[in-house]
Design a protein around this motif. Structure first.
Motif, short mmCIF file in Angstrom:
data_model
loop_
_atom_site.label_atom_id
_atom_site.label_comp_id
_atom_site.label_asym_id
_atom_site.label_seq_id
_atom_site.Cartn_x
_atom_site.Cartn_y
_atom_site.Cartn_z
N PRO A 287 -5.64 5.94 -0.60
CA PRO A 287 -6.05 5.83 0.81
C PRO A 287 -7.09 6.88 1.18
O PRO A 287 -7.09 7.98 0.62
CB PRO A 287 -4.74 6.05 1.58
CG PRO A 287 -3.87 6.79 0.64
CD PRO A 287 -4.28 6.39 -0.75
N ILE A 288 -7.95 6.53 2.08
CA ILE A 288 -8.95 7.45 2.59
C ILE A 288 -8.35 8.13 3.81
O ILE A 288 -7.92 7.48 4.77
CB ILE A 288 -10.25 6.70 2.97
CG1 ILE A 288 -10.84 6.07 1.72
CG2 ILE A 288 -11.22 7.64 3.66
CD1 ILE A 288 -12.00 5.15 2.00
N GLU A 289 -8.29 9.45 3.76
CA GLU A 289 -7.73 10.22 4.87
C GLU A 289 -8.74 10.22 6.02
O GLU A 289 -9.91 10.47 5.82
CB GLU A 289 -7.43 11.65 4.42
CG GLU A 289 -6.45 11.73 3.27
CD GLU A 289 -5.07 11.17 3.57
OE1 GLU A 289 -4.62 11.29 4.74
OE2 GLU A 289 -4.45 10.60 2.67
N ARG A 290 -8.26 10.00 7.20
CA ARG A 290 -9.13 10.00 8.40
C ARG A 290 -8.60 10.97 9.41
O ARG A 290 -7.51 11.20 9.59
CB ARG A 290 -9.20 8.61 9.01
CG ARG A 290 -9.86 7.66 8.05
CD ARG A 290 -10.03 6.31 8.70
NE ARG A 290 -10.37 5.36 7.66
CZ ARG A 290 -11.54 4.78 7.56
NH1 ARG A 290 -12.48 5.04 8.42
NH2 ARG A 290 -11.79 3.93 6.62
N PHE B 21 0.81 -1.21 0.00
CA PHE B 21 0.00 0.00 0.00
C PHE B 21 0.85 1.27 0.00
O PHE B 21 0.32 2.37 -0.04
CB PHE B 21 -0.99 -0.03 1.16
CG PHE B 21 -1.87 -1.24 1.10
CD1 PHE B 21 -2.81 -1.38 0.09
CD2 PHE B 21 -1.74 -2.26 2.02
CE1 PHE B 21 -3.60 -2.51 0.00
CE2 PHE B 21 -2.53 -3.39 1.95
CZ PHE B 21 -3.46 -3.51 0.94
N ASP B 22 2.18 1.10 0.03
CA ASP B 22 3.09 2.24 -0.13
C ASP B 22 3.16 2.68 -1.60
O ASP B 22 3.61 3.77 -1.88
CB ASP B 22 4.51 1.87 0.32
CG ASP B 22 4.60 1.64 1.82
OD1 ASP B 22 3.78 2.21 2.57
OD2 ASP B 22 5.51 0.89 2.24
N PHE B 23 2.74 1.82 -2.50
CA PHE B 23 2.80 2.08 -3.94
C PHE B 23 1.44 2.58 -4.40
O PHE B 23 0.49 1.81 -4.50
CB PHE B 23 3.19 0.81 -4.70
CG PHE B 23 4.50 0.23 -4.24
CD1 PHE B 23 5.69 0.65 -4.80
CD2 PHE B 23 4.53 -0.73 -3.23
CE1 PHE B 23 6.90 0.12 -4.38
CE2 PHE B 23 5.73 -1.26 -2.81
CZ PHE B 23 6.92 -0.83 -3.38
#
Length: 140
Positions: free
Chosen positions: A137-140, A107-109
């Motif tokens: 990614p969804i920012e939380r 998920f770093d890519f």
């Protein structure tokens, strides 16, 4: 995300540990859409065969081959995690599971090219990109 060329890594249970010098670093990340890679779902990085050393647990590695038998897919016989494979398209290279590298996550890519493995270069299909896989990614 670091783009250093040397990394330590291993399987999920820790039975297999390895050291690897990457060719192209983390920027060379890719996936493949062949029947096996579709199911495996790993992000692969590249290393020359001589640049990956299994430090411990070589006896815990099993190998899976299919179709032509040229590619050797290595995984831990204890936890089942795919660590690396010798490529069919270039027997002098390994594909290394990015998720097995210490401190690296698939998920770093954010953007990963997907190679057309259905029409494999060794079968006359030529090297081409089948698509792009994106992670947002969804920012939380």
């Amino acid at each position: 995300m670091s783009d250093d060329a040397e990394h330590a890594g291993g399987c999920h249970c820790g039975a297999v540990r390895f050291a690897v010098r990457l060719t192209g670093g983390l920027a060379a990340a890719r996936r493949c859409d062949c029947s096996y890679c579709r199911m495996r779902g790993a992000v692969a990085l590249t290393a020359r065969v001589g640049d990956l050393e299994v430090i411990s647990g070589a006896d815990q590695l099993s190998t899976y081959r299919f179709n032509t038998g040229a590619a050797e897919h290595h995984f831990c016989r204890t936890c089942g995690i795919y660590t690396h494979h010798r490529r069919r398209s270039n027997g002098g290279e390994f594909g290394v599971n990015a998720a097995c590298l210490d401190g690296i996550s698939p998920f770093d890519f954010r953007v990963v090219p997907v190679n057309d493995g259905i029409h494999h270069p060794s079968d006359g299909g030529g090297e081409r990109i089948a698509g792009i896989l994106r992670y947002e990614p969804i920012e939380r």
